[in-house]
Write a protein that holds these residues in place. Structure first.
Motif, PDB file in Angstrom:
ATOM      1  N   PHE A   1       0.814  -1.202   0.000  1.00  0.00           N
ATOM      2  CA  PHE A   1       0.000   0.000   0.000  1.00  0.00           C
ATOM      3  C   PHE A   1       0.854   1.262   0.000  1.00  0.00           C
ATOM      4  O   PHE A   1       1.838   1.352   0.746  1.00  0.00           O
ATOM      5  CB  PHE A   1      -0.896   0.036   1.245  1.00  0.00           C
ATOM      6  N   LEU A   2       0.447   2.249  -0.784  1.00  0.00           N
ATOM      7  CA  LEU A   2       0.949   3.615  -0.644  1.00  0.00           C
ATOM      8  C   LEU A   2      -0.200   4.415  -0.042  1.00  0.00           C
ATOM      9  O   LEU A   2      -0.969   5.067  -0.751  1.00  0.00           O
ATOM     10  CB  LEU A   2       1.363   4.200  -2.005  1.00  0.00           C
ATOM     11  N   GLY A   3      -0.320   4.345   1.261  1.00  0.00           N
ATOM     12  CA  GLY A   3      -1.458   4.882   1.986  1.00  0.00           C
ATOM     13  C   GLY A   3      -2.250   3.726   2.559  1.00  0.00           C
ATOM     14  O   GLY A   3      -3.072   3.118   1.861  1.00  0.00           O
ATOM     15  N   LEU A   4      -1.979   3.375   3.809  1.00  0.00           N
ATOM     16  CA  LEU A   4      -2.601   2.197   4.419  1.00  0.00           C
ATOM     17  C   LEU A   4      -3.960   2.548   4.986  1.00  0.00           C
ATOM     18  O   LEU A   4      -4.074   3.361   5.902  1.00  0.00           O
ATOM     19  CB  LEU A   4      -1.703   1.644   5.534  1.00  0.00           C
ATOM     20  N   PRO A   5      -5.050   1.939   4.468  1.00  0.00           N
ATOM     21  CA  PRO A   5      -6.380   2.214   5.005  1.00  0.00           C
ATOM     22  C   PRO A   5      -6.476   1.801   6.477  1.00  0.00           C
ATOM     23  O   PRO A   5      -5.839   0.841   6.917  1.00  0.00           O
ATOM     24  CB  PRO A   5      -7.311   1.358   4.135  1.00  0.00           C
ATOM     25  N   GLU A   6      -7.294   2.516   7.207  1.00  0.00           N
ATOM     26  CA  GLU A   6      -7.445   2.284   8.651  1.00  0.00           C
ATOM     27  C   GLU A   6      -7.804   0.831   8.954  1.00  0.00           C
ATOM     28  O   GLU A   6      -7.336   0.254   9.940  1.00  0.00           O
ATOM     29  CB  GLU A   6      -8.514   3.226   9.209  1.00  0.00           C
ATOM     30  N   GLU A   7      -8.620   0.221   8.099  1.00  0.00           N
ATOM     31  CA  GLU A   7      -9.075  -1.133   8.395  1.00  0.00           C
ATOM     32  C   GLU A   7      -7.958  -2.169   8.344  1.00  0.00           C
ATOM     33  O   GLU A   7      -8.097  -3.281   8.880  1.00  0.00           O
ATOM     34  CB  GLU A   7     -10.199  -1.548   7.446  1.00  0.00           C
ATOM     35  N   HIS A   8      -6.830  -1.824   7.718  1.00  0.00           N
ATOM     36  CA  HIS A   8      -5.700  -2.754   7.660  1.00  0.00           C
ATOM     37  C   HIS A   8      -4.672  -2.497   8.763  1.00  0.00           C
ATOM     38  O   HIS A   8      -3.678  -3.232   8.847  1.00  0.00           O
ATOM     39  CB  HIS A   8      -5.026  -2.669   6.297  1.00  0.00           C
ATOM     40  N   GLU A   9      -4.899  -1.491   9.586  1.00  0.00           N
ATOM     41  CA  GLU A   9      -3.941  -1.159  10.644  1.00  0.00           C
ATOM     42  C   GLU A   9      -3.614  -2.334  11.570  1.00  0.00           C
ATOM     43  O   GLU A   9      -2.464  -2.504  11.966  1.00  0.00           O
ATOM     44  CB  GLU A   9      -4.445   0.026  11.463  1.00  0.00           C
ATOM     45  N   PRO A  10      -4.603  -3.191  11.955  1.00  0.00           N
ATOM     46  CA  PRO A  10      -4.258  -4.305  12.848  1.00  0.00           C
ATOM     47  C   PRO A  10      -3.230  -5.272  12.267  1.00  0.00           C
ATOM     48  O   PRO A  10      -2.595  -6.027  13.024  1.00  0.00           O
ATOM     49  CB  PRO A  10      -5.610  -5.004  13.066  1.00  0.00           C
ATOM     50  N   ARG A  11      -3.034  -5.243  10.968  1.00  0.00           N
ATOM     51  CA  ARG A  11      -2.069  -6.143  10.340  1.00  0.00           C
ATOM     52  C   ARG A  11      -0.650  -5.575  10.342  1.00  0.00           C
ATOM     53  O   ARG A  11       0.315  -6.295  10.046  1.00  0.00           O
ATOM     54  CB  ARG A  11      -2.487  -6.439   8.900  1.00  0.00           C
ATOM     55  N   PHE A  12      -0.514  -4.286  10.654  1.00  0.00           N
ATOM     56  CA  PHE A  12       0.806  -3.643  10.614  1.00  0.00           C
ATOM     57  C   PHE A  12       1.643  -4.052  11.815  1.00  0.00           C
ATOM     58  O   PHE A  12       1.174  -4.057  12.960  1.00  0.00           O
ATOM     59  CB  PHE A  12       0.654  -2.124  10.588  1.00  0.00           C
ATOM     60  N   ARG A  13       2.904  -4.369  11.550  1.00  0.00           N
ATOM     61  CA  ARG A  13       3.869  -4.745  12.596  1.00  0.00           C
ATOM     62  C   ARG A  13       4.900  -3.617  12.676  1.00  0.00           C
ATOM     63  O   ARG A  13       5.641  -3.368  11.723  1.00  0.00           O
ATOM     64  CB  ARG A  13       4.553  -6.049  12.238  1.00  0.00           C
ATOM     65  N   SER A  14       4.947  -2.923  13.789  1.00  0.00           N
ATOM     66  CA  SER A  14       5.824  -1.758  13.913  1.00  0.00           C
ATOM     67  C   SER A  14       7.282  -2.146  13.714  1.00  0.00           C
ATOM     68  O   SER A  14       7.727  -3.233  14.104  1.00  0.00           O
ATOM     69  CB  SER A  14       5.642  -1.103  15.285  1.00  0.00           C
ATOM     70  N   VAL A  15       8.031  -1.235  13.090  1.00  0.00           N
ATOM     71  CA  VAL A  15       9.453  -1.460  12.851  1.00  0.00           C
ATOM     72  C   VAL A  15      10.188  -1.490  14.187  1.00  0.00           C
ATOM     73  O   VAL A  15       9.988  -0.629  15.052  1.00  0.00           O
ATOM     74  CB  VAL A  15      10.035  -0.351  11.960  1.00  0.00           C
ATOM     75  N   GLN A  16      11.049  -2.485  14.350  1.00  0.00           N
ATOM     76  CA  GLN A  16      11.903  -2.567  15.536  1.00  0.00           C
ATOM     77  C   GLN A  16      13.277  -1.999  15.194  1.00  0.00           C
ATOM     78  O   GLN A  16      13.773  -2.188  14.080  1.00  0.00           O
ATOM     79  CB  GLN A  16      12.022  -4.022  15.997  1.00  0.00           C
ATOM     80  N   PRO A  17      13.905  -1.297  16.128  1.00  0.00           N
ATOM     81  CA  PRO A  17      15.192  -0.650  15.821  1.00  0.00           C
ATOM     82  C   PRO A  17      16.306  -1.660  15.608  1.00  0.00           C
ATOM     83  O   PRO A  17      16.223  -2.811  16.051  1.00  0.00           O
ATOM     84  CB  PRO A  17      15.443   0.208  17.064  1.00  0.00           C
ATOM     85  N   MET A  18      17.336  -1.209  14.909  1.00  0.00           N
ATOM     86  CA  MET A  18      18.517  -2.042  14.737  1.00  0.00           C
ATOM     87  C   MET A  18      19.086  -2.429  16.095  1.00  0.00           C
ATOM     88  O   MET A  18      19.087  -1.622  17.035  1.00  0.00           O
ATOM     89  CB  MET A  18      19.578  -1.292  13.924  1.00  0.00           C
ATOM     90  N   ALA A  19      19.557  -3.653  16.206  1.00  0.00           N
ATOM     91  CA  ALA A  19      20.184  -4.123  17.445  1.00  0.00           C
ATOM     92  C   ALA A  19      21.557  -4.681  17.086  1.00  0.00           C
ATOM     93  O   ALA A  19      21.754  -5.906  17.033  1.00  0.00           O
ATOM     94  CB  ALA A  19      19.319  -5.173  18.127  1.00  0.00           C
ATOM     95  N   PRO A  20      22.529  -3.807  16.822  1.00  0.00           N
ATOM     96  CA  PRO A  20      23.837  -4.287  16.365  1.00  0.00           C
ATOM     97  C   PRO A  20      24.583  -5.047  17.453  1.00  0.00           C
ATOM     98  O   PRO A  20      24.436  -4.770  18.656  1.00  0.00           O
ATOM     99  CB  PRO A  20      24.568  -2.991  15.991  1.00  0.00           C
ATOM    100  N   THR A  21      25.382  -6.007  17.034  1.00  0.00           N
ATOM    101  CA  THR A  21      26.286  -6.683  17.954  1.00  0.00           C
ATOM    102  C   THR A  21      27.384  -5.694  18.352  1.00  0.00           C
ATOM    103  O   THR A  21      27.564  -4.653  17.709  1.00  0.00           O
ATOM    104  CB  THR A  21      26.919  -7.903  17.281  1.00  0.00           C
ATOM    105  N   PRO A  22      28.146  -5.994  19.403  1.00  0.00           N
ATOM    106  CA  PRO A  22      29.260  -5.093  19.759  1.00  0.00           C
ATOM    107  C   PRO A  22      30.218  -4.853  18.589  1.00  0.00           C
ATOM    108  O   PRO A  22      30.699  -3.733  18.394  1.00  0.00           O
ATOM    109  CB  PRO A  22      29.947  -5.827  20.918  1.00  0.00           C
TER     110      PRO A  22
END
Length: 386
Positions: free
Chosen positions: A193-214
């Protein structure tokens, strides 16, 4: 260190090695890995895999960052194919205000190839502006470019979709997002989607930040960028309180408006399905792009030293020249786009392959995730062995 995460989904006969490679990649990732892999060959889906927690699935949606540019520039390619846009006409012909500060001779072809030189603005963009392609276009129309337009190229990371989108709006009266929905996403039922309709919001998985190794953190710390470099300006890092790149799709305003540079939300099925539809017959529908158009959009327009990325890059018409830049074993003329969190989508017309990959956690070091090289090679090898 390896661990076990359940691999879900199916592969077609002859693509079993792709499942094995995906399982190997997942085993080497963090225990919280979450991602999807999809591929089509000649318009038929042959790989449909995913891994992650129980609440993630094949229809989960992820922020795909710059993989969005592939959808945006597929629309431009369709308009060029229609004769509505002309690649060698000046951008200012369609958008007169853009001619300011010496940009009047820049052609649409050069704009698509990241040669305009307007990679950002002082004092930078707010989150609301980053979500609004028209706001970005207004800010950049009168800007002095950072290099003589056409003389060099550099990645217009957060703004290229707004610039090309303004050209589309001026000539059609419609937004790029509207045309994508009408001509590409809706007809094929794509989960991209380029513009996610409200009804599809429950399917969205929020981006998790990078977790680099040392060890990875040492590499990141060894390559800092100054606050006023082209790279910092292009990625909007030169503002006093910048929005972390990984957080951009996590804002509902971004997902709702779908800015054409970085605001797309989709699944691996959606990414691969879009490139399959562009270049192959899918479900009885002819390819969106004619053979001549496919050849033109995959033709390299800029290659060499990228002034923003500070490394070798190659761009086709709004797409990355995928075979030349990322996966040299692909056929000449392969085109697509990767995204900062690790996503990747492309078409390899010579093998009939269309590929999509998404992941939830921002990958090190940024851009298309390194595991794509292994996964693309596995899919490509299987496709050639059919």
């Amino acid at each position: 260190m390896t661990h076990e995460i359940t691999i879900h989904g199916t592969v077609a006969e002859g693509f079993e090695t792709v499942r094995e490679e995906f399982a190997a990649v997942v085993a080497e990732e963090r225990p919280d890995y979450e991602g999807q892999l999809s591929a089509y060959v000649d318009g038929r889906r042959v790989v449909d895999l995913w891994a992650g927690p129980e609440d993630a699935g094949a229809d989960s949606l992820y922020g795909v960052f710059s993989s969005t540019k592939g959808a945006a520039h597929l629309v431009v390619a369709l308009l060029v194919q229609d004769g509505t846009l002309h690649l060698d006409r000046e951008v200012a012909y369609y958008w007169p205000e853009f001619a300011a500060e010496g940009k009047g001779a820049l052609t649409l072809r050069e704009l698509l190839a990241h040669r305009a030189g307007v990679v950002g603005a002082d004092p930078g963009f707010t989150l609301d502006e980053l979500a609004d392609d028209r706001a970005i276009a207004r800010r950049l129309a009168g800007r002095r470019p950072f290099w003589r337009p056409g003389a060099a190229f550099g990645y217009h990371a957060l703004v290229i979709g707004a610039l090309t989108g303004e050209v589309v709006r001026r000539v059609t009266g419609r937004s790029l997002q509207e045309l994508y929905e009408e001509r590409v996403r809706a007809p094929y039922g794509l989960d991209f989607f380029l513009g996610l309709p409200e009804e599809h919001e429950p399917r969205f998985r929020s981006v998790q930040p990078m977790a680099p190794t040392p060890e990875q953190q040492v590499l990141l710390d060894a390559a800092p960028s100054g606050p006023h470099t082209l790279g910092s300006i292009a990625f909007n890092e030169h503002v006093p309180d910048p929005v972390p790149l990984a957080d951009i799709p996590n804002a509902r305003v971004v997902r709702a408006k779908g800015p054409a540079s970085v605001g797309g939300v989709g699944s691996a099925r959606g990414l691969a399905g879009m490139y399959a539809a562009a270049t192959s017959e899918v479900d009885g529908r002819p390819p969106l792009l004619a053979p001549d158009t496919i050849g033109e959009v995959g033709q390299i327009q800029s290659t060499g030293y990228d002034l923003v990325a500070r490394t070798h890059k190659s761009f086709a018409l709004g797409f990355q020249a995928t075979s030349e830049t990322w996966y040299p074993f692909l056929g000449a003329g392969a085109f697509g786009h990767g995204g900062a969190s690790g996503s990747q989508g492309f078409a390899d017309p010579r093998s009939g392959l269309a590929y999509g990959y998404t992941r939830r956690r921002f990958a090190f070091p940024g851009g298309a995730a390194p595991e794509n090289e292994r996964l693309v090679r596995a899919v490509h090898t299987a496709a050639l062995a059919r």
